[in-house]
Design a protein around this motif. Structure first.
Motif, PDB file in Angstrom:
ATOM      1  N   LYS A  97     -31.981 -36.427 -50.592  1.00  0.00           N
ATOM      2  CA  LYS A  97     -30.649 -36.327 -49.974  1.00  0.00           C
ATOM      3  C   LYS A  97     -30.744 -36.142 -48.467  1.00  0.00           C
ATOM      4  N   ARG A  98     -31.961 -36.229 -47.948  1.00  0.00           N
ATOM      5  CA  ARG A  98     -32.226 -36.100 -46.508  1.00  0.00           C
ATOM      6  C   ARG A  98     -31.719 -34.762 -45.949  1.00  0.00           C
ATOM      7  N   GLU A  99     -31.834 -33.726 -46.775  1.00  0.00           N
ATOM      8  CA  GLU A  99     -31.393 -32.421 -46.309  1.00  0.00           C
ATOM      9  C   GLU A  99     -32.265 -31.908 -45.172  1.00  0.00           C
ATOM     10  N   ASN A 100     -33.494 -32.397 -45.106  1.00  0.00           N
ATOM     11  CA  ASN A 100     -34.368 -32.003 -43.997  1.00  0.00           C
ATOM     12  C   ASN A 100     -34.048 -32.762 -42.713  1.00  0.00           C
ATOM     13  N   ARG A 101     -33.081 -33.663 -42.769  1.00  0.00           N
ATOM     14  CA  ARG A 101     -32.647 -34.381 -41.563  1.00  0.00           C
ATOM     15  C   ARG A 101     -31.222 -33.982 -41.171  1.00  0.00           C
ATOM     16  N   SER A 102     -30.683 -32.989 -41.824  1.00  0.00           N
ATOM     17  CA  SER A 102     -29.323 -32.560 -41.510  1.00  0.00           C
ATOM     18  C   SER A 102     -29.298 -31.885 -40.140  1.00  0.00           C
ATOM     19  N   PRO A 103     -28.168 -31.896 -39.467  1.00  0.00           N
ATOM     20  CA  PRO A 103     -28.079 -31.225 -38.167  1.00  0.00           C
ATOM     21  C   PRO A 103     -28.454 -29.749 -38.244  1.00  0.00           C
ATOM     22  N   ALA A 104     -28.065 -29.092 -39.334  1.00  0.00           N
ATOM     23  CA  ALA A 104     -28.370 -27.665 -39.454  1.00  0.00           C
ATOM     24  C   ALA A 104     -29.873 -27.436 -39.528  1.00  0.00           C
ATOM     25  N   PHE A 105     -30.578 -28.299 -40.282  1.00  0.00           N
ATOM     26  CA  PHE A 105     -32.028 -28.104 -40.385  1.00  0.00           C
ATOM     27  C   PHE A 105     -32.730 -28.529 -39.104  1.00  0.00           C
ATOM     28  N   LEU A 106     -32.276 -29.610 -38.484  1.00  0.00           N
ATOM     29  CA  LEU A 106     -32.900 -30.056 -37.240  1.00  0.00           C
ATOM     30  C   LEU A 106     -32.728 -29.030 -36.124  1.00  0.00           C
ATOM     31  N   ALA A 107     -31.733 -28.192 -36.249  1.00  0.00           N
ATOM     32  CA  ALA A 107     -31.575 -27.112 -35.277  1.00  0.00           C
ATOM     33  C   ALA A 107     -32.690 -26.080 -35.433  1.00  0.00           C
ATOM     34  N   LEU A 108     -33.255 -25.990 -36.649  1.00  0.00           N
ATOM     35  CA  LEU A 108     -34.379 -25.087 -36.893  1.00  0.00           C
ATOM     36  C   LEU A 108     -35.708 -25.738 -36.520  1.00  0.00           C
ATOM     37  N   ASN A 109     -35.864 -26.999 -36.885  1.00  0.00           N
ATOM     38  CA  ASN A 109     -37.077 -27.750 -36.562  1.00  0.00           C
ATOM     39  C   ASN A 109     -36.685 -29.174 -36.201  1.00  0.00           C
ATOM     40  N   PRO A 110     -36.697 -29.515 -34.934  1.00  0.00           N
ATOM     41  CA  PRO A 110     -36.270 -30.854 -34.518  1.00  0.00           C
ATOM     42  C   PRO A 110     -37.155 -31.970 -35.059  1.00  0.00           C
ATOM     43  N   ARG A 111     -38.317 -31.634 -35.590  1.00  0.00           N
ATOM     44  CA  ARG A 111     -39.182 -32.648 -36.204  1.00  0.00           C
ATOM     45  C   ARG A 111     -38.726 -32.990 -37.620  1.00  0.00           C
ATOM     46  N   GLY A 112     -37.846 -32.181 -38.187  1.00  0.00           N
ATOM     47  CA  GLY A 112     -37.319 -32.472 -39.512  1.00  0.00           C
ATOM     48  C   GLY A 112     -38.317 -32.287 -40.637  1.00  0.00           C
ATOM     49  N   LYS A 113     -39.306 -31.414 -40.423  1.00  0.00           N
ATOM     50  CA  LYS A 113     -40.345 -31.220 -41.432  1.00  0.00           C
ATOM     51  C   LYS A 113     -40.345 -29.781 -41.928  1.00  0.00           C
ATOM     52  N   VAL A 114     -40.858 -29.627 -43.150  1.00  0.00           N
ATOM     53  CA  VAL A 114     -41.044 -28.296 -43.735  1.00  0.00           C
ATOM     54  C   VAL A 114     -42.536 -27.961 -43.683  1.00  0.00           C
ATOM     55  N   PRO A 115     -42.825 -26.658 -43.740  1.00  0.00           N
ATOM     56  CA  PRO A 115     -41.939 -25.521 -43.927  1.00  0.00           C
ATOM     57  C   PRO A 115     -41.363 -25.018 -42.608  1.00  0.00           C
ATOM     58  N   VAL A 116     -40.266 -24.299 -42.735  1.00  0.00           N
ATOM     59  CA  VAL A 116     -39.698 -23.553 -41.616  1.00  0.00           C
ATOM     60  C   VAL A 116     -39.425 -22.137 -42.106  1.00  0.00           C
ATOM     61  N   LEU A 117     -39.822 -21.172 -41.302  1.00  0.00           N
ATOM     62  CA  LEU A 117     -39.551 -19.771 -41.615  1.00  0.00           C
ATOM     63  C   LEU A 117     -38.545 -19.250 -40.600  1.00  0.00           C
ATOM     64  N   ARG A 118     -37.426 -18.724 -41.114  1.00  0.00           N
ATOM     65  CA  ARG A 118     -36.425 -18.130 -40.232  1.00  0.00           C
ATOM     66  C   ARG A 118     -36.458 -16.613 -40.401  1.00  0.00           C
ATOM     67  N   THR A 119     -36.582 -15.943 -39.266  1.00  0.00           N
ATOM     68  CA  THR A 119     -36.537 -14.480 -39.252  1.00  0.00           C
ATOM     69  C   THR A 119     -35.484 -14.091 -38.227  1.00  0.00           C
ATOM     70  N   GLY A 120     -34.340 -13.630 -38.726  1.00  0.00           N
ATOM     71  CA  GLY A 120     -33.245 -13.308 -37.819  1.00  0.00           C
ATOM     72  C   GLY A 120     -32.760 -14.551 -37.108  1.00  0.00           C
ATOM     73  N   ASP A 121     -32.779 -14.530 -35.781  1.00  0.00           N
ATOM     74  CA  ASP A 121     -32.326 -15.671 -34.992  1.00  0.00           C
ATOM     75  C   ASP A 121     -33.464 -16.614 -34.609  1.00  0.00           C
ATOM     76  N   ALA A 122     -34.679 -16.294 -35.019  1.00  0.00           N
ATOM     77  CA  ALA A 122     -35.842 -17.094 -34.629  1.00  0.00           C
ATOM     78  C   ALA A 122     -36.304 -17.970 -35.781  1.00  0.00           C
ATOM     79  N   ALA A 123     -36.801 -19.158 -35.459  1.00  0.00           N
ATOM     80  CA  ALA A 123     -37.353 -20.076 -36.451  1.00  0.00           C
ATOM     81  C   ALA A 123     -38.776 -20.441 -36.048  1.00  0.00           C
ATOM     82  N   LEU A 124     -39.650 -20.475 -37.028  1.00  0.00           N
ATOM     83  CA  LEU A 124     -41.055 -20.804 -36.794  1.00  0.00           C
ATOM     84  C   LEU A 124     -41.433 -21.920 -37.749  1.00  0.00           C
ATOM     85  N   TYR A 125     -42.111 -22.944 -37.226  1.00  0.00           N
ATOM     86  CA  TYR A 125     -42.601 -24.016 -38.090  1.00  0.00           C
ATOM     87  C   TYR A 125     -44.065 -24.291 -37.788  1.00  0.00           C
ATOM     88  N   GLU A 126     -44.657 -25.182 -38.589  1.00  0.00           N
ATOM     89  CA  GLU A 126     -46.096 -25.465 -38.683  1.00  0.00           C
ATOM     90  C   GLU A 126     -46.740 -24.420 -39.602  1.00  0.00           C
TER      91      GLU A 126
END
Length: 231
Positions: free
Chosen positions: A37-66
């Motif tokens: 469903k391309r949920e990893n390409r949604s605007p909300a997810f791309l705001a967390l990781n502009p590369r559109g890849k998982v995993p992403v870890l969100r802690t509070g207001d911060a997001a970490l990927y790789e």
């Protein structure tokens, strides 16, 4: 600290992070995305990781990927069950093993074997696939050697090196069990037959704390249904 993990079932990189969470016993809120469903390409997810890849870890207001970065962050935040060691020499040894897998082993699996099998291109050049399978055994040689003298890649205990390597190798085995891979005689579905130390390590890792909880859910459901697509 509250954690939210965004992942896709079958992603070996997301699986690494889930294994780290489960092995350490650290709770997290799970957000499984549907790549169909391309949920990893949604605007909300791309705001967390502009590369559109998982995993992403969100802690509070911060997001970490790789994935390896997330595991390192988790290990620093929750050191009671260390994955990157404690002494400086041990820490360096574990990072060496992680780097060896990432730089010299993983891409051969992913690019030359797993992707062609998943995307239906493997039978376009069976000879090239068989050559890649032979190189895969060569690329696993350092792991076989390391596991011949210690139960885990960096010594006597499970570390980040084992958690980083396991999902990609399981993905390789799963892809190599597909009918077209068997037809081309790639010989990668039973790595333990030629690499006994690696095979014994796989058995140990499948018994590690948290393995079942982190196992890709759609792999489990496909196996129960009698079908095992390697995705």
């Amino acid at each position: 600290m509250d954690y939210e993990l965004f992942w896709i079932s079958g992603s070996p990189y997301a699986w690494r992070v889930q294994l780290a969470f489960e092995y350490k016993g650290v709770p997290y809120a799970s957000h499984r995305l549907d790549s169909a469903k391309r949920e990893n390409r949604s605007p909300a997810f791309l705001a967390l990781n502009p590369r559109g890849k998982v995993p992403v870890l969100r802690t509070g207001d911060a997001a970490l990927y790789e994935s390896v970065a997330i595991i390192a962050f988790l290990d620093r935040s929750h050191p009671a069950v260390p994955l990157f060691g404690q002494a400086a020499q041990e820490h360096g040894r574990i990072w060496q093993r992680v780097s060896e897998f990432e730089n010299y082993t993983r891409d051969l699996f992913d690019v030359e074997i797993v992707r062609p099998l998943l995307r239906g291109h493997a039978k376009d050049d069976p000879e090239a696939m068989r050559a890649s399978a032979a190189r895969a055994y060569d690329a696993l040689g350092w792991m076989e050697q390391a596991l011949s003298v210690a139960p885990y890649l960096a010594g006597d205990d499970i570390t980040a090196a084992d958690i980083v390597a396991l999902p990609n190798i399981q993905m390789l085995r799963r892809a190599a069990a597909r009918p077209e891979a068997i037809e081309m005689a790639l010989g990668l579905e039973d790595l333990g037959a030629r690499l006994p130390a690696l095979g014994a390590w796989l058995s140990r890792m499948e018994k590690m704390r948290g393995y079942d909880a982190a196992y890709p859910p759609h792999w489990r459901s496909c196996s129960r249904a009698g079908s095992a697509p390697a995705t």
